[in-house]
Motif scaffolding. Structure first.
Motif, PDB file in Angstrom:
ATOM      1  N   HIS A  18       0.806  -1.223   0.000  1.00  0.00           N
ATOM      2  CA  HIS A  18       0.000   0.000   0.000  1.00  0.00           C
ATOM      3  C   HIS A  18       0.838   1.271   0.000  1.00  0.00           C
ATOM      4  O   HIS A  18       0.344   2.331  -0.358  1.00  0.00           O
ATOM      5  CB  HIS A  18      -0.916   0.018   1.233  1.00  0.00           C
ATOM      6  N   VAL A  19       2.086   1.170   0.449  1.00  0.00           N
ATOM      7  CA  VAL A  19       2.915   2.367   0.583  1.00  0.00           C
ATOM      8  C   VAL A  19       3.768   2.558  -0.671  1.00  0.00           C
ATOM      9  O   VAL A  19       4.055   1.600  -1.394  1.00  0.00           O
ATOM     10  CB  VAL A  19       3.815   2.278   1.831  1.00  0.00           C
ATOM     11  N   PRO A  20       4.190   3.807  -0.941  1.00  0.00           N
ATOM     12  CA  PRO A  20       5.012   4.056  -2.139  1.00  0.00           C
ATOM     13  C   PRO A  20       6.435   3.541  -1.988  1.00  0.00           C
ATOM     14  O   PRO A  20       7.019   3.589  -0.908  1.00  0.00           O
ATOM     15  CB  PRO A  20       4.996   5.585  -2.264  1.00  0.00           C
ATOM     16  N   ILE A  21       6.975   3.027  -3.095  1.00  0.00           N
ATOM     17  CA  ILE A  21       8.358   2.554  -3.145  1.00  0.00           C
ATOM     18  C   ILE A  21       9.095   3.348  -4.213  1.00  0.00           C
ATOM     19  O   ILE A  21       8.626   3.435  -5.348  1.00  0.00           O
ATOM     20  CB  ILE A  21       8.431   1.055  -3.510  1.00  0.00           C
ATOM     21  N   PRO A  22      10.220   3.967  -3.884  1.00  0.00           N
ATOM     22  CA  PRO A  22      11.004   4.648  -4.923  1.00  0.00           C
ATOM     23  C   PRO A  22      11.357   3.673  -6.047  1.00  0.00           C
ATOM     24  O   PRO A  22      11.941   2.621  -5.788  1.00  0.00           O
ATOM     25  CB  PRO A  22      12.255   5.122  -4.179  1.00  0.00           C
ATOM     26  N   LYS A  23      10.981   3.984  -7.259  1.00  0.00           N
ATOM     27  CA  LYS A  23      11.134   3.035  -8.367  1.00  0.00           C
ATOM     28  C   LYS A  23      12.561   2.921  -8.876  1.00  0.00           C
ATOM     29  O   LYS A  23      12.907   1.990  -9.593  1.00  0.00           O
ATOM     30  CB  LYS A  23      10.208   3.435  -9.533  1.00  0.00           C
ATOM     31  N   ASP A  24      13.422   3.880  -8.528  1.00  0.00           N
ATOM     32  CA  ASP A  24      14.802   3.857  -9.009  1.00  0.00           C
ATOM     33  C   ASP A  24      15.749   3.734  -7.819  1.00  0.00           C
ATOM     34  O   ASP A  24      15.899   4.663  -7.029  1.00  0.00           O
ATOM     35  CB  ASP A  24      15.110   5.135  -9.802  1.00  0.00           C
ATOM     36  N   CYS A  25      16.344   2.572  -7.664  1.00  0.00           N
ATOM     37  CA  CYS A  25      17.319   2.304  -6.608  1.00  0.00           C
ATOM     38  C   CYS A  25      16.721   2.369  -5.197  1.00  0.00           C
ATOM     39  O   CYS A  25      17.439   2.646  -4.227  1.00  0.00           O
ATOM     40  CB  CYS A  25      18.508   3.258  -6.700  1.00  0.00           C
ATOM     41  N   GLY A  26      15.423   2.107  -5.080  1.00  0.00           N
ATOM     42  CA  GLY A  26      14.822   2.024  -3.760  1.00  0.00           C
ATOM     43  C   GLY A  26      15.295   0.769  -3.036  1.00  0.00           C
ATOM     44  O   GLY A  26      15.769  -0.189  -3.654  1.00  0.00           O
ATOM     45  N   ARG A  27      15.167   0.764  -1.702  1.00  0.00           N
ATOM     46  CA  ARG A  27      15.555  -0.402  -0.909  1.00  0.00           C
ATOM     47  C   ARG A  27      14.384  -0.798  -0.009  1.00  0.00           C
ATOM     48  O   ARG A  27      13.835   0.028   0.727  1.00  0.00           O
ATOM     49  CB  ARG A  27      16.792  -0.122  -0.052  1.00  0.00           C
ATOM     50  N   MET A  78      10.117 -12.156  -3.556  1.00  0.00           N
ATOM     51  CA  MET A  78      10.522 -12.468  -4.930  1.00  0.00           C
ATOM     52  C   MET A  78       9.507 -11.970  -5.954  1.00  0.00           C
ATOM     53  O   MET A  78       9.886 -11.547  -7.051  1.00  0.00           O
ATOM     54  CB  MET A  78      10.773 -13.968  -5.067  1.00  0.00           C
ATOM     55  N   ASP A  79       8.229 -12.002  -5.616  1.00  0.00           N
ATOM     56  CA  ASP A  79       7.214 -11.425  -6.508  1.00  0.00           C
ATOM     57  C   ASP A  79       7.481  -9.941  -6.725  1.00  0.00           C
ATOM     58  O   ASP A  79       7.435  -9.437  -7.855  1.00  0.00           O
ATOM     59  CB  ASP A  79       5.813 -11.600  -5.917  1.00  0.00           C
ATOM     60  N   MET A  80       7.749  -9.251  -5.630  1.00  0.00           N
ATOM     61  CA  MET A  80       8.012  -7.818  -5.721  1.00  0.00           C
ATOM     62  C   MET A  80       9.295  -7.531  -6.483  1.00  0.00           C
ATOM     63  O   MET A  80       9.364  -6.618  -7.307  1.00  0.00           O
ATOM     64  CB  MET A  80       8.096  -7.227  -4.312  1.00  0.00           C
ATOM     65  N   ALA A  81      10.334  -8.320  -6.211  1.00  0.00           N
ATOM     66  CA  ALA A  81      11.617  -8.114  -6.888  1.00  0.00           C
ATOM     67  C   ALA A  81      11.496  -8.369  -8.390  1.00  0.00           C
ATOM     68  O   ALA A  81      12.160  -7.709  -9.204  1.00  0.00           O
ATOM     69  CB  ALA A  81      12.678  -9.027  -6.283  1.00  0.00           C
ATOM     70  N   THR A  82      10.650  -9.313  -8.765  1.00  0.00           N
ATOM     71  CA  THR A  82      10.437  -9.604 -10.188  1.00  0.00           C
ATOM     72  C   THR A  82       9.713  -8.463 -10.875  1.00  0.00           C
ATOM     73  O   THR A  82      10.007  -8.111 -12.022  1.00  0.00           O
ATOM     74  CB  THR A  82       9.628 -10.911 -10.342  1.00  0.00           C
ATOM     75  N   VAL A 137      14.527  -1.941  -8.038  1.00  0.00           N
ATOM     76  CA  VAL A 137      14.477  -1.812  -6.580  1.00  0.00           C
ATOM     77  C   VAL A 137      15.218  -2.990  -5.948  1.00  0.00           C
ATOM     78  O   VAL A 137      15.115  -4.123  -6.431  1.00  0.00           O
ATOM     79  CB  VAL A 137      13.012  -1.788  -6.080  1.00  0.00           C
ATOM     80  N   ASN A 138      15.956  -2.737  -4.883  1.00  0.00           N
ATOM     81  CA  ASN A 138      16.680  -3.792  -4.182  1.00  0.00           C
ATOM     82  C   ASN A 138      15.855  -4.288  -2.986  1.00  0.00           C
ATOM     83  O   ASN A 138      15.389  -3.485  -2.176  1.00  0.00           O
ATOM     84  CB  ASN A 138      18.038  -3.269  -3.683  1.00  0.00           C
ATOM     85  N   PHE A 139      15.707  -5.607  -2.890  1.00  0.00           N
ATOM     86  CA  PHE A 139      14.922  -6.219  -1.835  1.00  0.00           C
ATOM     87  C   PHE A 139      15.806  -7.084  -0.939  1.00  0.00           C
ATOM     88  O   PHE A 139      16.669  -7.813  -1.428  1.00  0.00           O
ATOM     89  CB  PHE A 139      13.795  -7.082  -2.422  1.00  0.00           C
ATOM     90  N   VAL A 140      15.553  -7.012   0.364  1.00  0.00           N
ATOM     91  CA  VAL A 140      16.247  -7.833   1.337  1.00  0.00           C
ATOM     92  C   VAL A 140      15.198  -8.551   2.178  1.00  0.00           C
ATOM     93  O   VAL A 140      14.265  -7.924   2.692  1.00  0.00           O
ATOM     94  CB  VAL A 140      17.152  -6.982   2.259  1.00  0.00           C
ATOM     95  N   GLY A 141      15.345  -9.866   2.312  1.00  0.00           N
ATOM     96  CA  GLY A 141      14.450 -10.633   3.164  1.00  0.00           C
ATOM     97  C   GLY A 141      15.216 -11.200   4.339  1.00  0.00           C
ATOM     98  O   GLY A 141      16.321 -11.733   4.163  1.00  0.00           O
TER      99      GLY A 141
END
Length: 241
Positions: A9-18, A31-35, A40-44
Motif C-alpha cells: 500500500h505504501v510508495p516505493i522509490p522506483k529507481d534504486c529504492g531499498r 521475490m514477486d516484488m523483486a520480479t 528496486v533492491n529487496f532484502v528478506g
C-alpha cells in the motif's frame, strides 16, 4: 486477491529504492516484488532460513536474522520495511521491539507496513468458533494476544511514526465467498491441521477430538448456513523527515 490484487500500500522509490521484508519466510512476497520492480533492491530476513539460498531474482538477497533481537542492518538504510503474518508468534514485547527496529532502519520519510489477520471469526458456526477459540487459547499459553493486531496503529505512533493509517479487508471464510472464500477456507483449514496438537493441548482434549472439530468446521463453512468472515488489517505509517 484480498487487497484488490495489490502487494503493498505504501510508495516505493522506483529507481534504486531499498525494501526489507521482516520475517520473509519462504520469500514468496519478496521475490514477486523483486520480479515486478527490477530497479528496486529487496532484502528478506527471517529467523528460520527457509528462503531461497541460490535461485532468486538478482535484485533480491536474504539473511538469517531475528527481528526482535535486533538486526545487523544499519540505521536509516531502507525506504520501506514490510512485515506480514507474524502475529501468531509475537508477544506485545516482540511487537514493540520489531516496530522499533523498523523505525531504526528506515530512512527519514520511509514507510513501514504491517499486514496481519485477526484471529476472530465473525458469524461462524459453533465448531468453527470452537476451532478459533482453541487457537486463541493456544496463543495465550505463549503470552500472545491476538487482539494486538487491532491496535498496531497505536504502537506505531508510540514508536514515532506519523501519518499512520489502517485499512481493513473483510475476508469470507467458506464456499459462499466464491473463489476467495474457498481459498481462505483452504488456508485456514491447513493452518488448523498443522497446529492440531496445540489446539488439543490448549483445550485439554485429544487430537482425535480436535481433528473432528476441524472436520466439522469444514462442513459448516461449506454448507452456506453461515457467512463467516475474518478481518485483515493493513497498518502503515511514515518515519518523519
Amino acid at each position: 486477491m484480498i487487497m484488490g490484487n495489490k502487494n503493498i500500500h505504501v510508495p516505493i522509490p522506483k529507481d534504486c529504492g531499498r525494501v526489507i521484508d521482516l520475517g520473509c519466510g519462504p520469500a514468496t512476497w519478496t521475490m514477486d516484488m523483486a520480479t515486478d520492480l527490477t530497479a528496486v533492491n529487496f532484502v528478506g530476513v527471517d529467523i528460520s532460513p527457509i528462503y531461497p539460498a541460490a535461485i532468486h531474482p538478482r535484485n533480491c538477497a536474504f539473511s538469517r536474522e531475528c527481528i526482535v533481537s535486533g538486526l545487523t542492518q544499519p540505521d536509516c538504510s531502507f525506504d520501506v520495511a514490510y512485515q506480514r503474518n507474524v502475529a501468531p508468534g509475537f508477544t506485545l514485547e516482540h511487537w514493540t521491539r520489531s516496530i522499533a527496529e523498523a523505525y531504526r532502519i528506515l530512512k527519514p520519510g520511509g514507510y513501514f507496513e504491517s499486514v496481519e489477520t485477526d484471529v476472530r471469526v465473525h458469524d461462524a458456526g459453533p465448531m468453527t468458533n470452537a476451532c478459533f477459540d482453541h487457537m486463541v487459547m493456544s496463543m495465550a499459553s505463549r503470552s500472545v494476544d491476538p487482539a494486538v493486531v487491532r491496535s498496531l496503529d497505536k504502537l506505531m505512533i508510540s514508536a514515532g511514526f506519523v501519518d499512520v493509517r489502517v485499512v481493513e479487508y473483510r475476508v469470507p471464510l467458506g464456499e459462499y465467498g466464491g473463489k476467495l472464500g474457498q481459498l481462505w477456507k483452504q488456508n485456514m483449514t491447513a493452518i488448523m491441521e498443522t497446529v492440531k496438537p496445540h489446539l488439543a493441548k490448549a483445550g485439554h482434549i485429544g487430537e482425535q477430538q480436535a481433528g473432528e472439530m476441524i472436520s466439522e468446521m469444514g462442513r459448516e463453512t461449506k454448507s452456506g448456513d453461515f457467512r463467516s468472515f475474518q478481518t485483515v488489517y493493513v497498518t502503515y505509517g511514515r518515519k518523519p523527515l
